[in-house]
Design an enzyme around this catalytic site. Structure first.
Site, PDB file in Angstrom:
ATOM      1  N   HIS A   1      55.604-153.333 -42.819  1.00 35.43           N
ATOM      2  CA  HIS A   1      54.174-153.625 -42.657  1.00 35.43           C
ATOM      3  C   HIS A   1      53.508-153.964 -43.987  1.00 35.43           C
ATOM      4  O   HIS A   1      52.433-154.563 -44.008  1.00 35.43           O
ATOM      5  CB  HIS A   1      53.449-152.488 -41.929  1.00 35.43           C
ATOM      6  CG  HIS A   1      53.169-151.262 -42.746  1.00 35.43           C
ATOM      7  ND1 HIS A   1      53.948-150.135 -42.679  1.00 35.43           N
ATOM      8  CD2 HIS A   1      52.192-150.985 -43.627  1.00 35.43           C
ATOM      9  CE1 HIS A   1      53.460-149.210 -43.480  1.00 35.43           C
ATOM     10  NE2 HIS A   1      52.380-149.702 -44.075  1.00 35.43           N
TER      11      HIS A   1
ATOM     12  N   ASP B   1      60.403-150.296 -39.434  1.00 31.40           N
ATOM     13  CA  ASP B   1      59.391-150.558 -40.457  1.00 31.40           C
ATOM     14  C   ASP B   1      59.953-150.499 -41.881  1.00 31.40           C
ATOM     15  O   ASP B   1      59.369-149.880 -42.769  1.00 31.40           O
ATOM     16  CB  ASP B   1      58.221-149.586 -40.325  1.00 31.40           C
ATOM     17  CG  ASP B   1      56.985-150.062 -41.085  1.00 31.40           C
ATOM     18  OD1 ASP B   1      56.889-151.278 -41.349  1.00 31.40           O
ATOM     19  OD2 ASP B   1      56.131-149.224 -41.418  1.00 31.40           O
TER      20      ASP B   1
ATOM     21  N   SER C   1      52.401-146.593 -48.843  1.00 26.94           N
ATOM     22  CA  SER C   1      53.434-147.132 -47.964  1.00 26.94           C
ATOM     23  C   SER C   1      54.569-147.753 -48.765  1.00 26.94           C
ATOM     24  O   SER C   1      54.347-148.579 -49.648  1.00 26.94           O
ATOM     25  CB  SER C   1      52.853-148.220 -47.050  1.00 26.94           C
ATOM     26  OG  SER C   1      52.417-147.697 -45.840  1.00 26.94           O
TER      27      SER C   1
END
Length: 381
Positions: free
Chosen positions: A121, A156, A229
């Site tokens: 992402h 992911d 992230s």
């Protein structure tokens, strides 16, 4: 652009080793929404899923605002400082830009040759990253153009490559235990080289980030925020145990369409290190990774008459892995290879953590009797 696969020498393959998989049983189900804050042409857009309770961690880029920074550190210098010194040079800031959107996240150097793992992402800008320009900033201030080697949207993860000799972090040989030290390094709100610490709060969880993304994670109270992230979660020896991916969001949901990360509330999640290592290895070697498939429809087991929590099997695919192994409608799956399963998300995440074709031991309850069946997994399309 991808190099011909036959010419790739994979420096990560030699590091792969068997891991201890025993994890204590988790008792709290967590519902996760994929909510990312991005800077886009015409203003900020927050994308989400209705009913969401957590946020993935890609930082919003703002032209007219900078985060205020207060010195509230209570770190235990003796251990956390040593971990930071050992591993910080292996953590980078990842900036992704297109004509429509931009954002920042973090990444971790996992193999010699400039191979970096981050979240899918981050590089996809939550679906707005077509034709993106990816730049990596190292801990010592180098700015490097990055090539996208491959992505694995199912869990992911993504792998980048830069033309530089960067120090690679070491993967932990075994999974952490609840209560173990946890140190997060990344770029929250674009603040590179940020180090926070805490403990491993839970292991063996499965969280659903979207309708298509379910991942096995560990939970930590080490403060992580938007921009973390793809960053590192490390043990007390400075070894990689996970890749930070999401945080719980206590703010009330308003249909999910305008929800974003409000910041750390002490409940963060990191993708398990053994899965990260396997997926990165396969992407470096083949450009993609495989994932196991059970070939069954399951739901959370909530009927107290069954006496246990787990995932209830409803239908099996003809000639699929579950059917071939003898699983039946009504079976309640409670563990996979000894790791407890408390619901459908746990089971899906656990099965996807294995490569296609692997054999796993599935523990289940059938008519009040506990059974264990060996299942050779199919391949997720």
């Amino acid at each position: 652009m991808e190099s011909p696969r036959e010419s790739v020498v994979n420096p990560l393959a030699e590091q792969l080793s068997a891991r201890a998989a025993a994890r204590p049983k988790s008792s709290t189900k967590v519902t996760i929404a994929w909510v990312a804050a991005l800077s886009v042409a015409g203003g900020t857009v927050l994308g989400g899923v209705a009913g969401g309770q957590a946020a993935t961690l890609i930082a919003q880029e703002q032209q007219d605002a900078r985060p205020s920074v207060q010195d509230t550190s209570t770190l235990q210098v003796s251990s956390t400082a040593a971990v930071a010194k050992a591993a910080a040079q292996s953590v980078v800031t990842v900036s992704v830009t297109t004509e429509q959107a931009s954002g920042t996240g973090s990444g971790v150097v996992v193999a010699e040759g400039g191979y970096i793992v981050t979240n899918n992402h981050v590089v996809s800008l939550d679906g707005q990253g077509r034709g993106a320009r990816i730049t990596v900033e190292t801990a010592d201030g180098q700015l490097l153009q990055a090539e996208l080697v491959g992505t694995d949207p199912a869990v992911d993860l993504a792998v980048l490559k830069v033309d530089a000799d960067l120090p690679a972090v070491a993967f932990a040989d075994s999974a952490p235990s609840v209560g173990d030290e946890a140190v997060a390094i990344g770029s929250p709100l674009g603040l590179s080289n940020t180090v926070t610490d805490g403990i491993i709060s839970a292991t063996g969880r499965g969280i659903q980030l979207s309708s298509e993304v379910t991942v096995p994670v560990m939970q930590t109270d080490a403060p992580i925020n938007p921009g973390n992230s793809g960053g590192a979660l490390l043990n007390g020896s400075g070894e990689l145990v996970g890749i930070n991916v999401a945080i719980a969001d206590a703010s009330p949901s308003q249909s999910g369409a305008q929800e974003g990360a409000s910041g750390s509330i002490g409940i963060g999640f990191a993708i398990e290190g053994d899965l990260v290592q396997r997926v990165a290895n396969e992407i470096i070697e083949h450009g993609e990774a495989s994932h196991g498939l059970l070939g069954a429809t399951v739901t959370d087991q909530t009927d107290a008459r069954a006496g246990v929590v787990g995932a209830t099997l409803h239908e099996t695919t003809e000639s699929g892995a579950a059917a071939e192994a003898g699983l039946r409608s009504g079976d309640v799956i409670t563990a996979v290879d000894g790791t407890s399963v408390t619901g459908a998300a746990d089971l899906t995440a656990r099965i996807r953590s294995y490569a296609a074709g692997e054999e796993v031991a599935v523990t289940l309850m059938r008519d009040g009797e506990e059974l264990e069946l060996t299942v050779q997994l199919g391949e997720m399309p």
